[in-house]
Enzyme design. Structure first.
Site, PDB file in Angstrom:
ATOM      1  N   ASP A 157      44.376 -16.799  23.835  1.00 51.09           N
ATOM      2  CA  ASP A 157      43.319 -17.199  22.912  1.00 51.09           C
ATOM      3  C   ASP A 157      42.009 -17.238  23.686  1.00 51.09           C
ATOM      4  O   ASP A 157      41.888 -17.977  24.667  1.00 51.09           O
ATOM      5  CB  ASP A 157      43.635 -18.578  22.314  1.00 51.09           C
ATOM      6  CG  ASP A 157      42.547 -19.086  21.384  1.00 51.09           C
ATOM      7  OD1 ASP A 157      42.328 -18.450  20.340  1.00 51.09           O
ATOM      8  OD2 ASP A 157      41.940 -20.130  21.693  1.00 51.09           O
ATOM      9  N   GLU A 162      32.384 -19.674  24.165  1.00 49.88           N
ATOM     10  CA  GLU A 162      31.377 -20.426  23.414  1.00 49.88           C
ATOM     11  C   GLU A 162      30.013 -20.318  24.113  1.00 49.88           C
ATOM     12  O   GLU A 162      29.701 -21.171  24.939  1.00 49.88           O
ATOM     13  CB  GLU A 162      31.814 -21.885  23.271  1.00 49.88           C
ATOM     14  CG  GLU A 162      33.162 -22.025  22.568  1.00 49.88           C
ATOM     15  CD  GLU A 162      33.526 -23.458  22.244  1.00 49.88           C
ATOM     16  OE1 GLU A 162      32.629 -24.320  22.090  1.00 49.88           O
ATOM     17  OE2 GLU A 162      34.732 -23.735  22.126  1.00 49.88           O
ATOM     18  N   ASP A 186      38.341 -18.352  23.991  1.00 46.29           N
ATOM     19  CA  ASP A 186      37.428 -19.355  23.450  1.00 46.29           C
ATOM     20  C   ASP A 186      36.095 -19.264  24.189  1.00 46.29           C
ATOM     21  O   ASP A 186      35.751 -20.103  25.011  1.00 46.29           O
ATOM     22  CB  ASP A 186      38.045 -20.758  23.587  1.00 46.29           C
ATOM     23  CG  ASP A 186      37.248 -21.820  22.848  1.00 46.29           C
ATOM     24  OD1 ASP A 186      36.199 -21.486  22.267  1.00 46.29           O
ATOM     25  OD2 ASP A 186      37.664 -22.985  22.866  1.00 46.29           O
ATOM     26  N   TRP A 190      42.233 -29.134  16.225  1.00 44.45           N
ATOM     27  CA  TRP A 190      41.859 -29.670  17.534  1.00 44.45           C
ATOM     28  C   TRP A 190      41.850 -31.175  17.408  1.00 44.45           C
ATOM     29  O   TRP A 190      41.155 -31.717  16.544  1.00 44.45           O
ATOM     30  CB  TRP A 190      40.483 -29.182  17.959  1.00 44.45           C
ATOM     31  CG  TRP A 190      40.091 -29.783  19.279  1.00 44.45           C
ATOM     32  CD1 TRP A 190      39.489 -30.986  19.490  1.00 44.45           C
ATOM     33  CD2 TRP A 190      40.325 -29.225  20.579  1.00 44.45           C
ATOM     34  NE1 TRP A 190      39.325 -31.225  20.831  1.00 44.45           N
ATOM     35  CE2 TRP A 190      39.830 -30.161  21.520  1.00 44.45           C
ATOM     36  CE3 TRP A 190      40.908 -28.048  21.028  1.00 44.45           C
ATOM     37  CZ2 TRP A 190      39.893 -29.934  22.888  1.00 44.45           C
ATOM     38  CZ3 TRP A 190      40.965 -27.832  22.388  1.00 44.45           C
ATOM     39  CH2 TRP A 190      40.457 -28.764  23.312  1.00 44.45           C
ATOM     40  N   GLY A 202      38.605 -20.775  28.490  1.00 47.43           N
ATOM     41  CA  GLY A 202      37.196 -21.023  28.234  1.00 47.43           C
ATOM     42  C   GLY A 202      36.951 -22.407  27.677  1.00 47.43           C
ATOM     43  O   GLY A 202      37.194 -23.406  28.334  1.00 47.43           O
ATOM     44  N   GLY A 203      36.465 -22.464  26.449  1.00 46.43           N
ATOM     45  CA  GLY A 203      36.082 -23.732  25.860  1.00 46.43           C
ATOM     46  C   GLY A 203      34.608 -24.021  26.092  1.00 46.43           C
ATOM     47  O   GLY A 203      33.886 -23.274  26.764  1.00 46.43           O
ATOM     48  N   TRP A 204      34.144 -25.114  25.537  1.00 47.71           N
ATOM     49  CA  TRP A 204      32.721 -25.443  25.583  1.00 47.71           C
ATOM     50  C   TRP A 204      32.179 -25.508  27.007  1.00 47.71           C
ATOM     51  O   TRP A 204      31.106 -24.978  27.306  1.00 47.71           O
ATOM     52  CB  TRP A 204      32.502 -26.769  24.853  1.00 47.71           C
ATOM     53  CG  TRP A 204      31.078 -27.236  24.841  1.00 47.71           C
ATOM     54  CD1 TRP A 204      30.561 -28.346  25.455  1.00 47.71           C
ATOM     55  CD2 TRP A 204      29.966 -26.622  24.170  1.00 47.71           C
ATOM     56  NE1 TRP A 204      29.217 -28.456  25.210  1.00 47.71           N
ATOM     57  CE2 TRP A 204      28.822 -27.409  24.422  1.00 47.71           C
ATOM     58  CE3 TRP A 204      29.834 -25.475  23.386  1.00 47.71           C
ATOM     59  CZ2 TRP A 204      27.558 -27.104  23.917  1.00 47.71           C
ATOM     60  CZ3 TRP A 204      28.571 -25.150  22.881  1.00 47.71           C
ATOM     61  CH2 TRP A 204      27.465 -25.966  23.148  1.00 47.71           C
ATOM     62  N   ASP A 254      48.969 -27.843  35.047  1.00 49.80           N
ATOM     63  CA  ASP A 254      49.181 -26.777  34.065  1.00 49.80           C
ATOM     64  C   ASP A 254      50.565 -26.149  34.183  1.00 49.80           C
ATOM     65  O   ASP A 254      51.208 -25.849  33.173  1.00 49.80           O
ATOM     66  CB  ASP A 254      48.108 -25.692  34.218  1.00 49.80           C
ATOM     67  CG  ASP A 254      46.768 -26.123  33.652  1.00 49.80           C
ATOM     68  OD1 ASP A 254      46.698 -27.185  33.019  1.00 49.80           O
ATOM     69  OD2 ASP A 254      45.775 -25.388  33.849  1.00 49.80           O
ATOM     70  N   TYR A 287      34.403 -27.210  11.998  1.00 50.66           N
ATOM     71  CA  TYR A 287      34.135 -28.632  12.219  1.00 50.66           C
ATOM     72  C   TYR A 287      32.934 -28.725  13.165  1.00 50.66           C
ATOM     73  O   TYR A 287      32.410 -27.698  13.610  1.00 50.66           O
ATOM     74  CB  TYR A 287      35.352 -29.362  12.795  1.00 50.66           C
ATOM     75  CG  TYR A 287      36.176 -28.578  13.795  1.00 50.66           C
ATOM     76  CD1 TYR A 287      35.692 -28.304  15.067  1.00 50.66           C
ATOM     77  CD2 TYR A 287      37.443 -28.113  13.465  1.00 50.66           C
ATOM     78  CE1 TYR A 287      36.453 -27.590  15.992  1.00 50.66           C
ATOM     79  CE2 TYR A 287      38.213 -27.392  14.377  1.00 50.66           C
ATOM     80  CZ  TYR A 287      37.712 -27.134  15.638  1.00 50.66           C
ATOM     81  OH  TYR A 287      38.456 -26.420  16.544  1.00 50.66           O
ATOM     82  N   ASP A 288      32.484 -29.944  13.424  1.00 57.38           N
ATOM     83  CA  ASP A 288      31.277 -30.166  14.239  1.00 57.38           C
ATOM     84  C   ASP A 288      30.024 -29.588  13.577  1.00 57.38           C
ATOM     85  O   ASP A 288      29.041 -29.281  14.257  1.00 57.38           O
ATOM     86  CB  ASP A 288      31.420 -29.592  15.651  1.00 57.38           C
ATOM     87  CG  ASP A 288      32.462 -30.335  16.487  1.00 57.38           C
ATOM     88  OD1 ASP A 288      32.794 -31.477  16.118  1.00 57.38           O
ATOM     89  OD2 ASP A 288      32.934 -29.773  17.482  1.00 57.38           O
ATOM     90  N   MET A 334      36.411 -22.451  13.873  1.00 53.32           N
ATOM     91  CA  MET A 334      36.143 -23.844  14.226  1.00 53.32           C
ATOM     92  C   MET A 334      35.247 -24.489  13.155  1.00 53.32           C
ATOM     93  O   MET A 334      34.068 -24.764  13.371  1.00 53.32           O
ATOM     94  CB  MET A 334      35.512 -23.919  15.618  1.00 53.32           C
ATOM     95  CG  MET A 334      36.460 -23.458  16.717  1.00 53.32           C
ATOM     96  SD  MET A 334      35.823 -23.719  18.395  1.00 53.32           S
ATOM     97  CE  MET A 334      34.585 -22.435  18.500  1.00 53.32           C
TER      98      MET A 334
END
Length: 384
Positions: free
Chosen positions: A136, A140, A138, A355, A98-100, A74, A214-215, A212
């Site tokens: 940001d 989820e 995120d 994404w 974060g993220g899924w 990173d 999408y999905d 988001m």
């Protein structure tokens, strides 16, 4: 998260909301790309910094209530990205946390004034250390299990408090002579997300809500095929979903159009064992290996001649079907991306995000976004 025409329409992009509580609305549509190198090392030539207004580097993680680096390179990768501002001073580099898979610490972080203070202090340290332009979030998802994460009913109010306190902290630092920090969220495009958040209040503290969109359909969770990123709702769609419907829902929930950034995917989803009825659309199917497919891979598959492309005029979305192998593919291409950019300008949304960057190394989709939004290169000429 597993990775989103002024000249054509003759429209001027005009913000329709007044910034509140330190937030800021851009006067032109944003182009935000999520960059997700994981454990690989980026080179400056890997990213076209001129074609973006904002990069969201994914992902930082949460450990012990603090935001920490997520991957082994990173530091090197963020250094590469920040150098891109030299050639494009308007480019902003953010980190997405974060993220899924890494949202498991958010409920604990947001729980108390003390836990929020610890997290915000770690955010300050991280942004300063890597010379970044903002954050940001995120998560989820607040109030929902996501990928099996801890969640609480208090998440709804605590999500608001976390963002409010982050904005206040950013504002204090700006007053002391620092740069203005951007604060955004990645938002789930669902009624469930809206039910578990206070978006009318939340939006006051945000620069953008990165939707988001999408999905909507995924092989892992849906036993029938469907468009995973439809612009409009096809009346035949059993779920009755679309980006248009999500935007309307977020506006009804109190988010100004100018703060909504429409998400588009640089990837598709693949189902197998799909019968040749309606060319596989809205038909029973099963997940297959590599069901998540980058746009570049989809393009290569199309070159084999085994897939036929179809266009759904109701949804403004393409799809592929391989009759011999009974394979169905939902994805975005330049035609559907163009339609979404037209929608962004017509609805006066905040811009487009996607994404993720690695899904289309050719730059075809990003080039389409810039062309249709009428953005200019550093030389001052429209992107072709």
């Amino acid at each position: 998260m597993s990775t989103k025409l002024a000249a054509i329409l003759g429209l001027m992009f005009v913000p329709v909301s007044v910034p509140a509580q330190g937030s800021h609305v851009e006067s032109k549509p944003a182009v935000i790309g999520y960059v997700f190198p994981q454990n690989t090392i980026l080179k400056p030539t890997d990213i076209d910094g001129h074609s973006l207004t904002r990069i969201n580097y994914a992902f930082a993680n949460i450990q012990g209530g603090r935001m920490v680096a997520g991957f082994s390179h990173d530091a090197e990768n963020l250094a590469v990205l920040t150098t891109l501002r030299g050639a494009n001073p308007s480019l902003k580099i953010l980190v997405s946390v974060g993220g899924w898979l890494w949202s498991g610490g958010f409920s604990d972080v947001a729980l108390t004034p003390q836990s929020r203070a610890v997290f915000i202090a770690s955010v300050d340290d991280f942004l300063t250390r890597y010379d970044l332009d903002g954050l940001d979030i995120d998560w989820e998802y607040p109030g929902m299990t996501g990928a099996g994460h801890v969640f609480r009913s208090e998440d709804k109010a605590n999500f608001t408090l976390l963002l409010k306190e982050l904005r206040a902290d950013f504002g204090r630092k700006q007053k002391r002579g620092g740069r203005r920090m951007i604060l955004s969220i990645a938002a789930g495009a669902s009624d469930e997300f809206l039910a578990h958040t206070e978006m009318r209040e939340v939006q006051k503290y945000l620069d953008t809500v990165n939707l988001m969109s999408y999905d909507y359909y995924e092989p892992e969770g849906d036993k029938i095929t469907g468009h995973h990123a439809p612009l409009f709702t096809n009346p035949a769609d059993p779920k009755k979903i679309s980006a248009d419907a999500s935007v309307l829902a977020f506006e009804a929930a109190g988010v100004p159009a100018a703060k909504i950034v429409l998400g588009v995917p640089f990837y598709g989803h693949v189902w197998g064992r799909v019968a040749d009825k309606n060319h596989g659309l809205y038909q029973p199917g099963q997940p297959i290996p590599n069901a998540y497919s980058p746009y570049s891979v989809i393009v290569d598959e199309m070159k084999t001649g085994e897939f036929e492309r179809f266009w759904d005029p109701a949804a403004s979305e393409p799809y592929l079907y391989n009759a011999g192998k009974q394979i169905f593919v939902t994805y975005d291409d330049p035609e559907s991306i163009s339609a979404k950019c037209s929608f962004v300008l017509k609805q006066r949304l905040g811009g487009v995000m996607f994404w993720d960057y690695a899904g289309d190394p050719s730059g075809t989709l990003l080039g389409t976004i810039n062309k249709q939004l009428g953005r200019a290169t550093a030389a001052g000429k429209a992107v072709q």
